[in-house]
Design a protein around this motif. Structure first.
Motif, short mmCIF file in Angstrom:
data_model
loop_
_atom_site.label_atom_id
_atom_site.label_comp_id
_atom_site.label_asym_id
_atom_site.label_seq_id
_atom_site.Cartn_x
_atom_site.Cartn_y
_atom_site.Cartn_z
N GLU A 30 2.11 -0.27 -17.84
CA GLU A 30 3.19 -0.95 -17.11
C GLU A 30 3.26 -0.53 -15.64
OE1 GLU A 30 7.36 0.35 -17.65
OE2 GLU A 30 6.54 1.84 -19.02
N PHE A 31 2.45 0.44 -15.23
CA PHE A 31 2.52 0.96 -13.87
C PHE A 31 1.36 0.52 -12.98
CE2 PHE A 31 4.89 4.02 -16.45
CZ PHE A 31 6.10 4.01 -15.79
N TYR A 32 0.15 0.56 -13.49
CA TYR A 32 -1.03 0.26 -12.68
C TYR A 32 -1.46 -1.19 -12.83
CZ TYR A 32 -1.66 5.27 -11.98
OH TYR A 32 -1.47 6.58 -11.63
N ASP A 33 -2.08 -1.72 -11.78
CA ASP A 33 -2.66 -3.05 -11.84
C ASP A 33 -4.08 -2.92 -12.36
OD1 ASP A 33 -3.83 -5.54 -11.43
OD2 ASP A 33 -2.50 -5.96 -9.74
N PHE A 34 -4.28 -3.25 -13.62
CA PHE A 34 -5.58 -3.10 -14.26
C PHE A 34 -6.54 -4.24 -13.91
CE2 PHE A 34 -3.36 0.11 -16.53
CZ PHE A 34 -4.33 0.98 -17.02
N GLY A 35 -6.09 -5.24 -13.15
CA GLY A 35 -6.96 -6.36 -12.83
C GLY A 35 -7.21 -6.57 -11.34
N SER A 36 -6.55 -5.82 -10.49
CA SER A 36 -6.68 -6.06 -9.05
C SER A 36 -7.98 -5.49 -8.48
CB SER A 36 -5.51 -5.41 -8.31
OG SER A 36 -5.70 -5.52 -6.91
N PRO A 37 -8.64 -6.25 -7.60
CA PRO A 37 -9.82 -5.71 -6.91
C PRO A 37 -9.44 -4.81 -5.72
CG PRO A 37 -9.42 -7.96 -6.20
CD PRO A 37 -8.40 -7.65 -7.27
N HIS A 38 -8.15 -4.63 -5.49
CA HIS A 38 -7.68 -3.87 -4.32
C HIS A 38 -7.25 -2.44 -4.65
CE1 HIS A 38 -7.89 -7.62 -2.23
NE2 HIS A 38 -7.08 -8.19 -3.12
N VAL A 39 -7.52 -2.00 -5.86
CA VAL A 39 -7.08 -0.68 -6.31
C VAL A 39 -7.91 0.43 -5.67
CG1 VAL A 39 -6.93 0.81 -8.35
CG2 VAL A 39 -6.16 -1.56 -8.48
N ARG A 40 -7.22 1.47 -5.16
CA ARG A 40 -7.83 2.70 -4.67
C ARG A 40 -6.89 3.83 -5.07
NH1 ARG A 40 -10.85 -0.73 -4.26
NH2 ARG A 40 -12.28 -1.31 -2.60
N LEU A 41 -7.39 4.73 -5.93
CA LEU A 41 -6.56 5.77 -6.52
C LEU A 41 -7.25 7.12 -6.33
CD1 LEU A 41 -5.94 3.79 -9.82
CD2 LEU A 41 -4.42 3.86 -7.83
N TYR A 42 -6.50 8.09 -5.77
CA TYR A 42 -7.08 9.39 -5.43
C TYR A 42 -6.09 10.51 -5.71
CZ TYR A 42 -8.63 13.30 -2.55
OH TYR A 42 -9.01 14.53 -2.11
N ASP A 43 -6.61 11.60 -6.25
CA ASP A 43 -5.81 12.80 -6.47
C ASP A 43 -6.70 14.00 -6.19
OD1 ASP A 43 -4.43 15.02 -7.61
OD2 ASP A 43 -3.38 13.68 -8.99
N ASP A 44 -6.32 14.83 -5.22
CA ASP A 44 -7.18 15.97 -4.89
C ASP A 44 -7.17 17.06 -5.96
OD1 ASP A 44 -4.80 17.39 -4.39
OD2 ASP A 44 -5.26 17.77 -2.28
N ASP A 46 -8.23 16.44 -8.86
CA ASP A 46 -9.51 16.16 -9.52
C ASP A 46 -10.56 17.05 -8.85
OD1 ASP A 46 -11.92 15.11 -10.51
OD2 ASP A 46 -11.80 13.31 -9.25
N PRO A 47 -11.20 17.95 -9.58
CA PRO A 47 -12.18 18.85 -8.96
C PRO A 47 -13.30 18.12 -8.22
CG PRO A 47 -11.70 19.57 -11.19
CD PRO A 47 -11.04 18.23 -11.00
N GLU A 48 -13.63 16.90 -8.66
CA GLU A 48 -14.69 16.13 -8.00
C GLU A 48 -14.15 15.25 -6.87
OE1 GLU A 48 -17.53 14.28 -10.68
OE2 GLU A 48 -16.80 15.61 -12.28
N GLN A 49 -12.85 15.17 -6.73
CA GLN A 49 -12.16 14.39 -5.70
C GLN A 49 -12.72 12.97 -5.58
OE1 GLN A 49 -11.60 16.73 -2.14
NE2 GLN A 49 -10.13 17.99 -3.23
N ARG A 50 -12.79 12.29 -6.72
CA ARG A 50 -13.28 10.92 -6.78
C ARG A 50 -12.18 9.94 -6.37
NH1 ARG A 50 -15.11 12.00 -12.84
NH2 ARG A 50 -13.45 13.51 -12.52
N VAL A 51 -12.59 8.81 -5.86
CA VAL A 51 -11.68 7.70 -5.57
C VAL A 51 -11.99 6.61 -6.59
CG1 VAL A 51 -10.97 5.94 -3.91
CG2 VAL A 51 -11.58 8.25 -3.11
N ALA A 52 -11.01 6.30 -7.42
CA ALA A 52 -11.19 5.25 -8.42
C ALA A 52 -10.87 3.90 -7.81
CB ALA A 52 -10.29 5.52 -9.62
N THR A 53 -11.67 2.90 -8.14
CA THR A 53 -11.45 1.55 -7.64
C THR A 53 -10.92 0.62 -8.73
OG1 THR A 53 -13.77 0.99 -8.02
CG2 THR A 53 -13.17 1.79 -5.81
N THR A 54 -10.65 1.20 -9.91
CA THR A 54 -9.98 0.46 -10.99
C THR A 54 -9.02 1.42 -11.69
OG1 THR A 54 -11.58 1.02 -12.74
CG2 THR A 54 -12.04 -0.98 -11.42
N ALA A 55 -7.99 0.87 -12.26
CA ALA A 55 -7.05 1.70 -13.02
C ALA A 55 -7.75 2.31 -14.23
CB ALA A 55 -5.83 0.88 -13.44
N ALA A 56 -8.61 1.54 -14.90
CA ALA A 56 -9.33 2.07 -16.06
C ALA A 56 -10.23 3.23 -15.64
CB ALA A 56 -10.15 0.97 -16.72
N GLY A 57 -10.87 3.12 -14.49
CA GLY A 57 -11.71 4.20 -13.98
C GLY A 57 -10.91 5.44 -13.67
#
Length: 141
Positions: A30-44, A46-57
């Motif tokens: 109910e919080f994330y847009d699982f279908g948008s192509p505009h998603v960019r999600l980051y949390d430092d 995360d030891p690998e400091q990845r940027v997710a481009t999908t909510a599922a990712g």
């Protein structure tokens, strides 16, 4: 509305010993847009400091860590602070967390900023940036 969503989002990350397996989509659907192509999600945190481009990712980033946790407790200590327009909103808050794993306890303080966009199903997160600082033991609570 956005302030309530952001508060509820924080506590979605709670874990208690004996909880069912972590399921990102079930918890945060109910919080994330699982279908948008505009998603960019980051949390430092995360030891690998990845940027997710999908909510599922993004969920895949956190599944191993949250699956192995014994518990995660949170307290909001500032905010949320919201700026909202008709179709976009931004919210910021700060929380402290105590994370317990088989390896021990880690206390953190995190500032989180979320960008929400209005969809037919309601407000959904399309941008996330979290910056965390590890605290001295016992400092979070």
């Amino acid at each position: 509305m956005i302030a309530d969503l952001h508060r509820r989002w924080v506590f979605g990350w709670e874990r208690a010993e004996g909880d069912p397996p972590f399921d990102f989509r079930r918890t945060f659907g109910e919080f994330y847009d699982f279908g948008s192509p505009h998603v960019r999600l980051y949390d430092d945190f995360d030891p690998e400091q990845r940027v997710a481009t999908t909510a599922a990712g993004y969920g895949e980033i956190w599944a191993p860590a949250f699956g192995a946790m014994i518990s995660a407790e949170h307290v909001v200590d500032d905010g949320p602070h919201v700026v909202a327009g008709r179709d976009l909103a931004a919210s910021t808050l700060r929380f402290a967390a105590r994370i317990t794993t088989p390896g021990g306890v880690t206390d953190i303080r995190t500032t989180t900023s979320l960008v929400w966009h209005r969809t037919p199903a309601g407000w959904r997160i399309v941008r996330e940036h979290n910056s965390s600082k590890v605290l001295a033991a016992g400092e979070a609570f």
